[in-house]
Design an enzyme around this catalytic site. Structure first.
Site, PDB file in Angstrom:
ATOM      1  N   ARG A 291      -4.858  41.649  12.840  1.00 23.46           N
ATOM      2  CA  ARG A 291      -3.595  42.293  13.189  1.00 23.46           C
ATOM      3  C   ARG A 291      -2.874  41.488  14.269  1.00 23.46           C
ATOM      4  O   ARG A 291      -3.466  40.621  14.911  1.00 23.46           O
ATOM      5  CB  ARG A 291      -3.871  43.704  13.725  1.00 23.46           C
ATOM      6  CG  ARG A 291      -4.738  44.554  12.797  1.00 23.46           C
ATOM      7  CD  ARG A 291      -5.662  45.480  13.597  1.00 23.46           C
ATOM      8  NE  ARG A 291      -6.558  46.233  12.720  1.00 23.46           N
ATOM      9  CZ  ARG A 291      -6.255  47.421  12.193  1.00 23.46           C
ATOM     10  NH1 ARG A 291      -5.113  47.996  12.489  1.00 23.46           N
ATOM     11  NH2 ARG A 291      -7.100  48.034  11.398  1.00 23.46           N
TER      12      ARG A 291
ATOM     13  N   LYS B 133     -13.238  53.702   7.520  1.00 24.70           N
ATOM     14  CA  LYS B 133     -12.486  54.460   8.518  1.00 24.70           C
ATOM     15  C   LYS B 133     -13.097  55.852   8.631  1.00 24.70           C
ATOM     16  O   LYS B 133     -13.123  56.609   7.665  1.00 24.70           O
ATOM     17  CB  LYS B 133     -11.013  54.560   8.115  1.00 24.70           C
ATOM     18  CG  LYS B 133     -10.118  55.179   9.174  1.00 24.70           C
ATOM     19  CD  LYS B 133      -8.665  55.077   8.758  1.00 24.70           C
ATOM     20  CE  LYS B 133      -7.749  55.641   9.833  1.00 24.70           C
ATOM     21  NZ  LYS B 133      -6.323  55.505   9.449  1.00 24.70           N
TER      22      LYS B 133
ATOM     23  N   GLY C  27     -10.698  48.963  18.180  1.00 21.18           N
ATOM     24  CA  GLY C  27     -11.671  48.345  17.285  1.00 21.18           C
ATOM     25  C   GLY C  27     -11.804  49.095  15.980  1.00 21.18           C
ATOM     26  O   GLY C  27     -11.232  50.169  15.799  1.00 21.18           O
TER      27      GLY C  27
ATOM     28  N   ASP D 163     -13.478  59.674  18.909  1.00 28.66           N
ATOM     29  CA  ASP D 163     -14.811  60.046  18.438  1.00 28.66           C
ATOM     30  C   ASP D 163     -15.239  59.241  17.219  1.00 28.66           C
ATOM     31  O   ASP D 163     -16.333  59.444  16.693  1.00 28.66           O
ATOM     32  CB  ASP D 163     -14.870  61.539  18.137  1.00 28.66           C
ATOM     33  CG  ASP D 163     -13.875  61.987  17.068  1.00 28.66           C
ATOM     34  OD1 ASP D 163     -13.235  61.118  16.435  1.00 28.66           O
ATOM     35  OD2 ASP D 163     -13.724  63.207  16.882  1.00 28.66           O
ATOM     36  N   GLY D 164     -14.380  58.328  16.753  1.00 30.51           N
ATOM     37  CA  GLY D 164     -14.746  57.502  15.614  1.00 30.51           C
ATOM     38  C   GLY D 164     -14.728  58.226  14.286  1.00 30.51           C
ATOM     39  O   GLY D 164     -15.181  57.694  13.279  1.00 30.51           O
TER      40      GLY D 164
ATOM     41  N   ASP E 272      -0.994  47.048  16.827  1.00 31.85           N
ATOM     42  CA  ASP E 272      -2.335  47.046  16.241  1.00 31.85           C
ATOM     43  C   ASP E 272      -2.326  47.547  14.804  1.00 31.85           C
ATOM     44  O   ASP E 272      -3.357  47.492  14.130  1.00 31.85           O
ATOM     45  CB  ASP E 272      -3.298  47.884  17.088  1.00 31.85           C
ATOM     46  CG  ASP E 272      -2.800  49.291  17.318  1.00 31.85           C
ATOM     47  OD1 ASP E 272      -1.888  49.453  18.145  1.00 31.85           O
ATOM     48  OD2 ASP E 272      -3.307  50.228  16.677  1.00 31.85           O
ATOM     49  N   ASN E 273      -1.168  48.007  14.331  1.00 29.55           N
ATOM     50  CA  ASN E 273      -1.030  48.432  12.941  1.00 29.55           C
ATOM     51  C   ASN E 273      -0.190  47.450  12.127  1.00 29.55           C
ATOM     52  O   ASN E 273       0.272  47.794  11.043  1.00 29.55           O
ATOM     53  CB  ASN E 273      -0.387  49.819  12.867  1.00 29.55           C
ATOM     54  CG  ASN E 273      -1.287  50.904  13.419  1.00 29.55           C
ATOM     55  OD1 ASN E 273      -2.502  50.738  13.486  1.00 29.55           O
ATOM     56  ND2 ASN E 273      -0.708  52.019  13.826  1.00 29.55           N
TER      57      ASN E 273
END
Length: 487
Positions: free
Chosen positions: A176, A106, A92, A118-119, A253-254
């Site tokens: 994506r 980001k 996500g 950890d985001g 996903d990229n």
């Protein structure tokens, strides 16, 4: 252009109109005590944002994740994907709308889809991403854009302890390949159809029209969508190969559904040319090596096609669409390389000429960017710089004699040919050591190197006096630089 204040930006969030399963509304959990390191006026112009807003507290609050865009939603969008060829499951990102673009923060903290992460993003990778998207845009390659870079002293544990940052990147959409894979893997065809309709209506409306983008047959709209994405992906791969760019982590996903370069992590512009160059030291198998990128692009498209099978249950028709990939890529790549070699068109016999040059560069460790740039000098009558790019100058000279004979067959004036070559052979690319210098300066709170690099990378084909050091070979100390997936 009429400049807008931050509070006046239009925030028509079409993605938020999708069913609730596609996202979670949230308040980001950004790093503490953020500081604005850099903001990009060119990117701000895309949404009409007045650069005067950069100095406001509201700008810092929004683009550090401490406040939402006025009137807008902050969403965590869900997707999935294959990473290094293996199904990775749910992922996500944090995003919001502005001026017809999606803005993504980001490093703004964990989302419900963060798994074990950890985001956080770190300064090192955030500076690299901020610069890379603008470098690719300067080269004329489809890409996301960078709007703002915010830093913090919060510690983040990666391979070592680093400091936190938040980079705001922009795109018309961050959908994506993995966005489609997510609903396919969960066996939820209704959501898959909703996503396909959203993408077609907003970005590929021609797929609704017979004779435009819609293909023949019962499932013509979905096949048309796959065909359009296949074409854009093939063109993007040709762009990457032509400038010696290695993405490093071409997971599904990229991969952008719009054919944009997305997610700049352990990327690299080649210095010493190697056909199998690996820019990501986490890629121990070389899955994403430079010479494998076109085939990985097709592999990823097969994963997308597999996801669309529920909506277009005709394997032969899906395969027929994907069978067109190689021809589009080859024609585009040959066209780009013809320009770099100073040829008006790429003929079948030119393939040997090109392959022999790449093999010579590979065997002798020539610098990819400088070798091609110096071809223009050779056309102007100054052959030595090109030949000096190789250990075996005689071999380089013999190859150039063949190119000169090919040039003679079309009768084009040397100066016009050389000028055209300079327009497609960049002088400045974002080499790892240049990014590293900007990172080290940024760690001291100095954005001066970022300013210099953006100045050069926005006009990479034009010589800019006083900056020759930024166009030269990588220094010896840069040989030990490594980039990985650790951001």
């Amino acid at each position: 252009m009429k400049w807008l204040r931050l509070q006046d930006l239009p925030t028509d969030n079409s993605f938020a109109a999708l069913p609730a399963e596609f996202y979670t509304r949230l308040q980001p959990r950004p790093p503490a005590a953020p500081r604005l390191l850099h903001a990009n006026a060119e990117a701000a112009a895309l949404i009409g944002l007045d650069p005067a807003e950069f100095s406001t507290q509201a700008f810092l609050d929004v683009f550090s994740g401490h406040a939402p865009l006025p009137g807008g939603d902050t969403l965590a969008a869900v997707y999935s994907g294959h990473q290094f060829g293996v199904w990775a499951g749910q992922l996500g990102e944090v995003r919001g709308p502005a001026g017809g673009w999606e803005l993504q923060l980001k490093g703004a903290g964990m989302t419900p889809y963060s798994r074990m992460g950890d985001g956080r993003a770190v300064l090192r990778s955030s500076v690299r991403e901020y610069l890379a998207s603008e470098a690719m845009h300067g080269l004329g390659i489809p890409t996301t854009r960078s709007l703002a870079l915010v830093v913090s002293d919060d510690p983040v544990m990666r391979e070592t302890v680093e400091t936190a940052a938040v980079v705001t990147r922009m795109a018309p959409s961050f959908v994506r390949f993995g966005s489609f894979e997510h609903w396919s893997a969960r066996r939820q065809p209704e959501q898959l159809r909703v996503l396909a309709d959203y993408v077609i209506d907003r970005f590929y409306p021609e797929c609704r029209v017979a004779g435009a983008g819609r293909l023949d047959g019962e499932h013509g709209e979905i096949l048309g969508l796959l065909a359009a994405v296949t074409r854009r992906t093939a063109l993007l791969m040709a762009d990457w190969q032509a400038v010696g760019f290695c993405h490093g982590v071409m997971n599904t996903d990229n991969m952008s559904i719009l054919g944009l370069t997305l997610d700049y992590g352990p990327y690299g512009f080649m210095d010493t040319f190697q056909l199998g160059h690996i820019c990501n030291h986490s890629d121990s198998e070389g899955r994403y090596a430079w010479n494998r990128q076109p085939s990985v692009g097709l592999w990823n498209l097969y994963r997308l096609a597999s996801s669309l099978h529920t909506l277009a249950p005709d394997p032969e028709a899906l395969r027929a669409v994907l069978d067109g990939y190689e021809a589009v890529f080859t024609q585009a790549f040959h066209g780009r390389m013809a320009g770099k070699l100073g040829l008006p068109q790429f003929l079948p016999e030119d393939e040997t000429l090109l392959d022999d040059l790449l093999q010579l560069m590979h065997q002798q460790g020539a610098d990819f960017t400088l070798a091609f740039r110096r071809l223009g000098e050779a056309v102007r009558g100054q052959r030595q710089p090109f030949e000096d790019s190789f250990i075996d100058r005689a071999a380089a000279g013999a190859w150039y004699d063949r190119l000169a004979a090919r040039h003679a067959s079309d009768g084009r004036a040397a100066q016009a040919r050389a000028a055209a070559m300079d327009e497609v052979n960049p002088l400045y690319v974002l080499r790892n050591h240049l990014a590293e210098q900007a990172i080290r300066a940024a760690a001291r709170g100095d954005a001066g190197e970022i300013d210099i690099l953006l100045k050069l990378l926005r006009n990479p084909y034009k010589h800019q006096p006083g900056y020759d050091a930024y166009a030269g070979l990588a220094p010896d100390w840069a040989a030990g630089l490594e980039v990985s997936c650790s951001s």
